[in-house]
Design a protein around this motif. Structure first.
Motif, PDB file in Angstrom:
ATOM      1  N   TYR A   1       0.979  -1.208   0.038  1.00 58.73           N
ATOM      2  CA  TYR A   1       0.144  -0.166  -0.011  1.00 58.73           C
ATOM      3  C   TYR A   1       0.726   1.208  -0.030  1.00 58.73           C
ATOM      4  O   TYR A   1       0.574   2.080  -0.839  1.00 58.73           O
ATOM      5  N   ILE A   2       2.055   1.122   0.585  1.00 60.70           N
ATOM      6  CA  ILE A   2       2.788   2.297   0.776  1.00 60.70           C
ATOM      7  C   ILE A   2       3.442   2.722  -0.510  1.00 60.70           C
ATOM      8  O   ILE A   2       3.664   3.606  -1.085  1.00 60.70           O
ATOM      9  N   LEU A   3       3.780   1.473  -1.246  1.00 55.77           N
ATOM     10  CA  LEU A   3       4.638   1.578  -2.480  1.00 55.77           C
ATOM     11  C   LEU A   3       3.609   2.134  -3.549  1.00 55.77           C
ATOM     12  O   LEU A   3       4.033   2.933  -4.323  1.00 55.77           O
ATOM     13  N   ILE A   4       2.331   1.702  -3.424  1.00 57.19           N
ATOM     14  CA  ILE A   4       1.506   2.442  -4.285  1.00 57.19           C
ATOM     15  C   ILE A   4       0.998   3.587  -4.195  1.00 57.19           C
ATOM     16  O   ILE A   4       1.087   4.510  -5.180  1.00 57.19           O
TER      17      ILE A   4
ATOM     18  N   THR B   1      11.593   9.017  -2.553  1.00 60.21           N
ATOM     19  CA  THR B   1      10.164   8.440  -1.863  1.00 60.21           C
ATOM     20  C   THR B   1      10.507   6.952  -1.603  1.00 60.21           C
ATOM     21  O   THR B   1      10.031   6.667  -0.404  1.00 60.21           O
ATOM     22  N   LEU B   2      11.370   6.254  -2.456  1.00 62.52           N
ATOM     23  CA  LEU B   2      11.381   4.913  -1.958  1.00 62.52           C
ATOM     24  C   LEU B   2      12.344   4.668  -0.677  1.00 62.52           C
ATOM     25  O   LEU B   2      11.947   4.106   0.256  1.00 62.52           O
ATOM     26  N   ILE B   3      13.166   5.582  -0.706  1.00 67.86           N
ATOM     27  CA  ILE B   3      14.021   5.344   0.625  1.00 67.86           C
ATOM     28  C   ILE B   3      13.479   5.989   1.839  1.00 67.86           C
ATOM     29  O   ILE B   3      13.488   5.199   2.967  1.00 67.86           O
ATOM     30  N   SER B   4      12.732   7.161   1.765  1.00 60.90           N
ATOM     31  CA  SER B   4      11.923   7.606   2.517  1.00 60.90           C
ATOM     32  C   SER B   4      10.551   6.579   3.273  1.00 60.90           C
ATOM     33  O   SER B   4      10.481   6.529   4.427  1.00 60.90           O
ATOM     34  N   SER B   5      10.074   6.034   2.428  1.00 57.30           N
ATOM     35  CA  SER B   5       9.024   5.143   2.496  1.00 57.30           C
ATOM     36  C   SER B   5       9.374   3.932   3.391  1.00 57.30           C
ATOM     37  O   SER B   5       8.856   3.364   4.135  1.00 57.30           O
ATOM     38  N   LEU B   6      10.532   3.366   2.730  1.00 58.94           N
ATOM     39  CA  LEU B   6      11.052   2.128   3.423  1.00 58.94           C
ATOM     40  C   LEU B   6      11.655   2.317   4.789  1.00 58.94           C
ATOM     41  O   LEU B   6      11.319   1.771   5.936  1.00 58.94           O
ATOM     42  N   ILE B   7      12.246   3.618   4.984  1.00 56.46           N
ATOM     43  CA  ILE B   7      12.686   4.091   6.350  1.00 56.46           C
ATOM     44  C   ILE B   7      11.426   4.172   7.425  1.00 56.46           C
ATOM     45  O   ILE B   7      11.494   3.945   8.510  1.00 56.46           O
ATOM     46  N   ASP B   8      10.300   4.878   6.893  1.00 62.94           N
ATOM     47  CA  ASP B   8       9.011   5.136   7.664  1.00 62.94           C
ATOM     48  C   ASP B   8       8.505   3.836   8.089  1.00 62.94           C
ATOM     49  O   ASP B   8       8.137   3.900   9.122  1.00 62.94           O
ATOM     50  N   TYR B   9       8.560   2.857   7.019  1.00 57.47           N
ATOM     51  CA  TYR B   9       7.898   1.662   7.371  1.00 57.47           C
ATOM     52  C   TYR B   9       8.732   0.977   8.272  1.00 57.47           C
ATOM     53  O   TYR B   9       8.303   0.160   9.231  1.00 57.47           O
ATOM     54  N   ALA B  10       9.996   1.228   8.635  1.00 55.07           N
ATOM     55  CA  ALA B  10      11.143   0.680   9.696  1.00 55.07           C
ATOM     56  C   ALA B  10      10.880   1.446  11.028  1.00 55.07           C
ATOM     57  O   ALA B  10      11.451   1.244  11.755  1.00 55.07           O
ATOM     58  N   GLN B  11      10.120   2.462  10.769  1.00 55.56           N
ATOM     59  CA  GLN B  11       9.531   3.179  12.027  1.00 55.56           C
ATOM     60  C   GLN B  11      10.856   4.000  12.573  1.00 55.56           C
ATOM     61  O   GLN B  11      11.254   4.163  13.584  1.00 55.56           O
ATOM     62  N   ILE B  12      11.591   4.668  11.590  1.00 53.56           N
ATOM     63  CA  ILE B  12      12.724   5.535  11.531  1.00 53.56           C
ATOM     64  C   ILE B  12      12.407   6.987  11.100  1.00 53.56           C
ATOM     65  O   ILE B  12      13.198   7.317  10.414  1.00 53.56           O
ATOM     66  N   PRO B  13      11.437   7.275  11.401  1.00 50.44           N
ATOM     67  CA  PRO B  13      10.988   8.839  10.486  1.00 50.44           C
ATOM     68  C   PRO B  13      12.035  10.016  10.756  1.00 50.44           C
ATOM     69  O   PRO B  13      12.201  10.530   9.548  1.00 50.44           O
ATOM     70  N   LEU B  14      12.798  10.104  11.540  1.00 48.96           N
ATOM     71  CA  LEU B  14      13.847  11.307  11.773  1.00 48.96           C
ATOM     72  C   LEU B  14      14.850  11.115  10.811  1.00 48.96           C
ATOM     73  O   LEU B  14      15.043  11.848   9.979  1.00 48.96           O
ATOM     74  N   LEU B  15      15.245   9.712  10.414  1.00 47.44           N
ATOM     75  CA  LEU B  15      16.168   9.382   9.666  1.00 47.44           C
ATOM     76  C   LEU B  15      15.708   9.699   8.213  1.00 47.44           C
ATOM     77  O   LEU B  15      16.229  10.446   7.203  1.00 47.44           O
ATOM     78  N   GLY B  16      14.300   9.358   8.101  1.00 48.04           N
ATOM     79  CA  GLY B  16      13.660   9.550   6.647  1.00 48.04           C
ATOM     80  C   GLY B  16      13.805  11.056   6.360  1.00 48.04           C
ATOM     81  O   GLY B  16      13.805  11.511   5.246  1.00 48.04           O
ATOM     82  N   PHE B  17      13.160  11.788   7.246  1.00 47.45           N
ATOM     83  CA  PHE B  17      13.206  13.025   7.292  1.00 47.45           C
ATOM     84  C   PHE B  17      14.504  13.763   6.958  1.00 47.45           C
ATOM     85  O   PHE B  17      14.457  14.580   5.753  1.00 47.45           O
ATOM     86  N   ILE B  18      15.646  13.446   7.585  1.00 45.24           N
ATOM     87  CA  ILE B  18      16.833  13.719   7.464  1.00 45.24           C
ATOM     88  C   ILE B  18      17.457  13.708   5.883  1.00 45.24           C
ATOM     89  O   ILE B  18      18.084  14.324   5.084  1.00 45.24           O
ATOM     90  N   ILE B  19      17.083  12.323   5.283  1.00 42.12           N
ATOM     91  CA  ILE B  19      17.445  12.021   3.940  1.00 42.12           C
ATOM     92  C   ILE B  19      16.474  12.661   2.805  1.00 42.12           C
ATOM     93  O   ILE B  19      17.264  13.120   1.921  1.00 42.12           O
ATOM     94  N   SER B  20      15.458  13.081   3.231  1.00 39.69           N
ATOM     95  CA  SER B  20      14.510  13.557   2.229  1.00 39.69           C
ATOM     96  C   SER B  20      14.959  15.267   1.996  1.00 39.69           C
ATOM     97  O   SER B  20      15.070  15.775   0.919  1.00 39.69           O
ATOM     98  N   VAL B  21      15.259  15.819   3.274  1.00 43.95           N
ATOM     99  CA  VAL B  21      15.696  17.311   3.220  1.00 43.95           C
ATOM    100  C   VAL B  21      17.145  17.142   2.552  1.00 43.95           C
ATOM    101  O   VAL B  21      17.446  18.108   1.940  1.00 43.95           O
TER     102      VAL B  21
END
Length: 260
Positions: free
Chosen positions: A85-88, A149-169
């Motif tokens: 669902y996240i990937l879609i 998006t793929l990196i952030s989504s995978l990190i968010d799915y792994a429940q590490i939102p801060l790391l996902g945010f840093i990578i996105s920025v």
């Protein structure tokens, strides 16, 4: 213009470039005042129309009760969503951002016109849907969005939102000049992405500071009234233009090429 841009990029790689936070911010703000109302109204009308279109489309194909159930906050938490669902959702987001990338280019072009006291119209916001520019803008945004998006989504799915945010920025920061390099420098998608990364790498902290202040300035529109954000969003595009103008600049003899 291509040769001039490439020469400037080569010069930057060898010698770097000076960058003054205050000068760029003031440059962006003065230009923003010229496009805020017009750009904000266009953004508002466009996205209201888009929301209506998407809503009608969803209701036509799906049950409204199911849509409301899926939109509940607790059902949108990453831990409650399946990876498929996240990937879609991510795929739809990537496609939409790529399709609308010429609009971002049009807003940056408005800032260019405003600085020169040249007229700009609704058509200015959509003029980069011309095939020559569209394919490069679409390709560049698609590549950046897929990676981010793929990196952030995978990190968010792994429940590490801060790391996902840093990578996105970080991705946003290092690709900040991609669209201006395509529309003003006539670079291809790959060339623009590579050049943006190399240019930003010379002054990442100052550019990060400008990006953060720009984002905060944009969010000011949420304080008084949520609708106000559509009138502060143009500031980010004015900022992108000011950054490009200060770093790369424009050759007066080539400006007619930009307007064509």
């Amino acid at each position: 213009m291509l040769k001039t841009t490439q020469n400037r990029i080569n010069e930057i790689e060898k010698n770097g470039y000076p960058l003054d936070f205050g000068i760029i911010f003031n440059h962006a703000f003065e230009n923003y005042k010229k496009i805020a109302i017009y750009g904000g109204l266009i953004i508002f009308v466009f996205f209201v129309s888009l929301i209506i279109f998407v809503s009608v489309l969803l209701v036509s194909f799906f049950d409204s009760a199911m849509i409301l159930e899926k939109m509940k906050p607790e059902n949108l938490q990453p831990e409650n969503l399946s990876l498929n669902y996240i990937l879609i959702i991510s795929g739809i987001s990537v496609l939409l951002s790529s399709l609308f990338s010429p609009i971002s280019a049009g807003l940056i072009k408005m800032a260019y016109c405003a600085e020169r006291d040249e007229e700009f119209h609704v058509s200015t916001m959509f003029e980069y849907y011309k095939l020559t520019y569209f394919k490069e803008l679409f390709s560049a945004t698609l590549l950046i969005s897929i990676f981010s998006t793929l990196i952030s989504s995978l990190i968010d799915y792994a429940q590490i939102p801060l790391l996902g945010f840093i990578i996105s920025v970080t991705i946003i920061l290092f690709t900040i000049l991609t669209i201006p390099l395509i529309i003003f420098g006539n670079l291809t998608a790959i060339e623009a992405i590579q050049s943006s990364v190399r240019i930003v790498a010379k002054q990442p902290l100052i550019l990060l500071g400008l990006l953060v202040v720009g984002a905060i300035s944009t969010l000011v529109g949420l304080i008084g009234c949520c609708i106000g954000i559509v009138f502060t969003v143009p500031f980010m595009y004015s900022l992108y233009y000011a950054i490009y103008s200060e770093i790369i600049g424009f050759e007066t003899t080539s400006e007619t090429e930009i307007m064509s």
